[in-house]
Design a protein around this motif. Sequence first.
Motif, PDB file in Angstrom:
ATOM      1  N   LYS A  15      61.493 -23.492  26.117  1.00 11.48           N
ATOM      2  CA  LYS A  15      61.981 -24.831  26.444  1.00 11.48           C
ATOM      3  C   LYS A  15      61.839 -25.816  25.290  1.00 11.48           C
ATOM      4  O   LYS A  15      62.564 -26.791  25.229  1.00 11.48           O
ATOM      5  CB  LYS A  15      61.273 -25.363  27.684  1.00 11.48           C
ATOM      6  N   ASN A  16      60.913 -25.548  24.366  1.00  8.59           N
ATOM      7  CA  ASN A  16      60.772 -26.438  23.214  1.00  8.59           C
ATOM      8  C   ASN A  16      61.660 -26.006  22.046  1.00  8.59           C
ATOM      9  O   ASN A  16      61.521 -26.512  20.941  1.00  8.59           O
ATOM     10  CB  ASN A  16      59.310 -26.573  22.776  1.00  8.59           C
ATOM     11  N   GLY A  17      62.585 -25.076  22.278  1.00  9.34           N
ATOM     12  CA  GLY A  17      63.599 -24.703  21.299  1.00  9.34           C
ATOM     13  C   GLY A  17      63.213 -23.607  20.324  1.00  9.34           C
ATOM     14  O   GLY A  17      63.994 -23.280  19.435  1.00  9.34           O
ATOM     15  N   ILE A  18      62.052 -23.025  20.467  1.00  7.53           N
ATOM     16  CA  ILE A  18      61.646 -21.951  19.562  1.00  7.53           C
ATOM     17  C   ILE A  18      62.274 -20.641  20.032  1.00  7.53           C
ATOM     18  O   ILE A  18      62.268 -20.320  21.214  1.00  7.53           O
ATOM     19  CB  ILE A  18      60.113 -21.822  19.505  1.00  7.53           C
ATOM     20  N   LYS A  19      62.847 -19.910  19.069  1.00  8.10           N
ATOM     21  CA  LYS A  19      63.511 -18.643  19.377  1.00  8.10           C
ATOM     22  C   LYS A  19      62.692 -17.480  18.848  1.00  8.10           C
ATOM     23  O   LYS A  19      62.182 -17.518  17.739  1.00  8.10           O
ATOM     24  CB  LYS A  19      64.905 -18.624  18.760  1.00  8.10           C
ATOM     25  N   TYR A  20      62.577 -16.445  19.659  1.00  8.98           N
ATOM     26  CA  TYR A  20      61.852 -15.227  19.314  1.00  8.98           C
ATOM     27  C   TYR A  20      62.780 -14.042  19.535  1.00  8.98           C
ATOM     28  O   TYR A  20      63.720 -14.120  20.321  1.00  8.98           O
ATOM     29  CB  TYR A  20      60.628 -15.044  20.222  1.00  8.98           C
ATOM     30  N   TRP A  21      62.503 -12.948  18.852  1.00 13.59           N
ATOM     31  CA  TRP A  21      63.253 -11.714  19.100  1.00 13.59           C
ATOM     32  C   TRP A  21      62.318 -10.527  18.933  1.00 13.59           C
ATOM     33  O   TRP A  21      61.296 -10.612  18.263  1.00 13.59           O
ATOM     34  CB  TRP A  21      64.454 -11.594  18.176  1.00 13.59           C
TER      35      TRP A  21
ATOM     36  N   VAL B  78      56.265  -8.503  26.166  1.00 19.49           N
ATOM     37  CA  VAL B  78      57.072  -7.404  25.650  1.00 19.49           C
ATOM     38  C   VAL B  78      56.448  -6.947  24.341  1.00 19.49           C
ATOM     39  O   VAL B  78      55.991  -7.752  23.547  1.00 19.49           O
ATOM     40  CB  VAL B  78      58.560  -7.806  25.460  1.00 19.49           C
ATOM     41  N   LYS B  79      56.396  -5.630  24.170  1.00 20.22           N
ATOM     42  CA  LYS B  79      55.874  -5.068  22.929  1.00 20.22           C
ATOM     43  C   LYS B  79      57.059  -4.725  22.038  1.00 20.22           C
ATOM     44  O   LYS B  79      57.976  -4.025  22.465  1.00 20.22           O
ATOM     45  CB  LYS B  79      55.046  -3.816  23.207  1.00 20.22           C
ATOM     46  N   CYS B  80      57.045  -5.242  20.818  1.00 18.26           N
ATOM     47  CA  CYS B  80      58.105  -4.957  19.865  1.00 18.26           C
ATOM     48  C   CYS B  80      57.956  -3.514  19.387  1.00 18.26           C
ATOM     49  O   CYS B  80      56.913  -3.137  18.847  1.00 18.26           O
ATOM     50  CB  CYS B  80      58.055  -5.923  18.686  1.00 18.26           C
ATOM     51  N   ALA B  81      58.980  -2.725  19.593  1.00 21.94           N
ATOM     52  CA  ALA B  81      58.928  -1.311  19.233  1.00 21.94           C
ATOM     53  C   ALA B  81      58.892  -1.115  17.716  1.00 21.94           C
ATOM     54  O   ALA B  81      58.408  -0.099  17.238  1.00 21.94           O
ATOM     55  CB  ALA B  81      60.129  -0.583  19.822  1.00 21.94           C
ATOM     56  N   LYS B  82      59.374  -2.088  16.968  1.00 25.97           N
ATOM     57  CA  LYS B  82      59.414  -1.945  15.514  1.00 25.97           C
ATOM     58  C   LYS B  82      58.109  -2.394  14.858  1.00 25.97           C
ATOM     59  O   LYS B  82      57.572  -1.714  14.002  1.00 25.97           O
ATOM     60  CB  LYS B  82      60.591  -2.747  14.967  1.00 25.97           C
ATOM     61  N   THR B  83      57.584  -3.552  15.250  1.00 28.77           N
ATOM     62  CA  THR B  83      56.377  -4.095  14.608  1.00 28.77           C
ATOM     63  C   THR B  83      55.103  -3.753  15.361  1.00 28.77           C
ATOM     64  O   THR B  83      54.016  -3.972  14.854  1.00 28.77           O
ATOM     65  CB  THR B  83      56.461  -5.628  14.495  1.00 28.77           C
ATOM     66  N   LYS B  84      55.234  -3.282  16.596  1.00 27.39           N
ATOM     67  CA  LYS B  84      54.107  -2.924  17.471  1.00 27.39           C
ATOM     68  C   LYS B  84      53.286  -4.132  17.919  1.00 27.39           C
ATOM     69  O   LYS B  84      52.220  -3.987  18.471  1.00 27.39           O
ATOM     70  CB  LYS B  84      53.173  -1.894  16.815  1.00 27.39           C
ATOM     71  N   ARG B  85      53.768  -5.353  17.704  1.00 25.76           N
ATOM     72  CA  ARG B  85      53.042  -6.531  18.191  1.00 25.76           C
ATOM     73  C   ARG B  85      53.551  -6.881  19.590  1.00 25.76           C
ATOM     74  O   ARG B  85      54.688  -6.577  19.952  1.00 25.76           O
ATOM     75  CB  ARG B  85      53.180  -7.715  17.242  1.00 25.76           C
ATOM     76  N   THR B  86      52.694  -7.492  20.365  1.00 22.15           N
ATOM     77  CA  THR B  86      53.032  -7.872  21.732  1.00 22.15           C
ATOM     78  C   THR B  86      53.268  -9.372  21.801  1.00 22.15           C
ATOM     79  O   THR B  86      52.443 -10.158  21.341  1.00 22.15           O
ATOM     80  CB  THR B  86      51.905  -7.470  22.700  1.00 22.15           C
ATOM     81  N   LEU B  87      54.404  -9.762  22.365  1.00 23.66           N
ATOM     82  CA  LEU B  87      54.729 -11.171  22.572  1.00 23.66           C
ATOM     83  C   LEU B  87      54.454 -11.504  24.029  1.00 23.66           C
ATOM     84  O   LEU B  87      54.888 -10.781  24.925  1.00 23.66           O
ATOM     85  CB  LEU B  87      56.193 -11.436  22.248  1.00 23.66           C
ATOM     86  N   VAL B  88      53.731 -12.592  24.263  1.00 22.47           N
ATOM     87  CA  VAL B  88      53.389 -13.014  25.618  1.00 22.47           C
ATOM     88  C   VAL B  88      53.905 -14.439  25.807  1.00 22.47           C
ATOM     89  O   VAL B  88      53.694 -15.299  24.961  1.00 22.47           O
ATOM     90  CB  VAL B  88      51.862 -12.967  25.852  1.00 22.47           C
ATOM     91  N   PHE B  89      54.579 -14.674  26.923  1.00 20.38           N
ATOM     92  CA  PHE B  89      55.151 -15.979  27.233  1.00 20.38           C
ATOM     93  C   PHE B  89      54.760 -16.406  28.633  1.00 20.38           C
ATOM     94  O   PHE B  89      54.702 -15.576  29.541  1.00 20.38           O
ATOM     95  CB  PHE B  89      56.687 -15.929  27.184  1.00 20.38           C
ATOM     96  N   LYS B  90      54.554 -17.683  28.803  1.00 19.96           N
ATOM     97  CA  LYS B  90      54.394 -18.240  30.140  1.00 19.96           C
ATOM     98  C   LYS B  90      55.801 -18.316  30.740  1.00 19.96           C
ATOM     99  O   LYS B  90      56.725 -18.834  30.103  1.00 19.96           O
ATOM    100  CB  LYS B  90      53.742 -19.623  30.063  1.00 19.96           C
ATOM    101  N   ARG B  91      55.980 -17.768  31.914  1.00 23.01           N
ATOM    102  CA  ARG B  91      57.318 -17.707  32.523  1.00 23.01           C
ATOM    103  C   ARG B  91      57.993 -19.072  32.577  1.00 23.01           C
ATOM    104  O   ARG B  91      59.183 -19.191  32.297  1.00 23.01           O
ATOM    105  CB  ARG B  91      57.240 -17.147  33.950  1.00 23.01           C
ATOM    106  N   SER B  92      57.234 -20.100  32.925  1.00 22.98           N
ATOM    107  CA  SER B  92      57.829 -21.430  33.082  1.00 22.98           C
ATOM    108  C   SER B  92      58.295 -22.029  31.757  1.00 22.98           C
ATOM    109  O   SER B  92      59.035 -23.006  31.752  1.00 22.98           O
ATOM    110  CB  SER B  92      56.832 -22.372  33.757  1.00 22.98           C
TER     111      SER B  92
END
Length: 69
Positions: free
Chosen positions: A9-15, A40-54
């Motif tokens: 919601k604050n305009g930051i984009k992730y992939w 979601v765990k990035c299959a390429k970098t193996k890092r996990t991205l965590v987001f608050k649903r709201s």
Amino acid sequence: MNALNIETKNGIKYWAHATDSELDEFKDDITYYERDYVEVKCAKTKRTLVFKRSEISLYSYGELKEESQ
């Protein structure tokens, strides 16, 4: 392999690169309203991205295809 794009919601984009099963888990987390967070765990970098649903304003995904030589 899938490309998953997430915008907060604050305009930051992730992939992330996500396998089919990782993408399915992400979509399940988004769908079930009793869950506060999605990850979601990035299959390429193996890092996990965590987001608050709201905080997620939108997400999209598509299948990545290998280029033929």
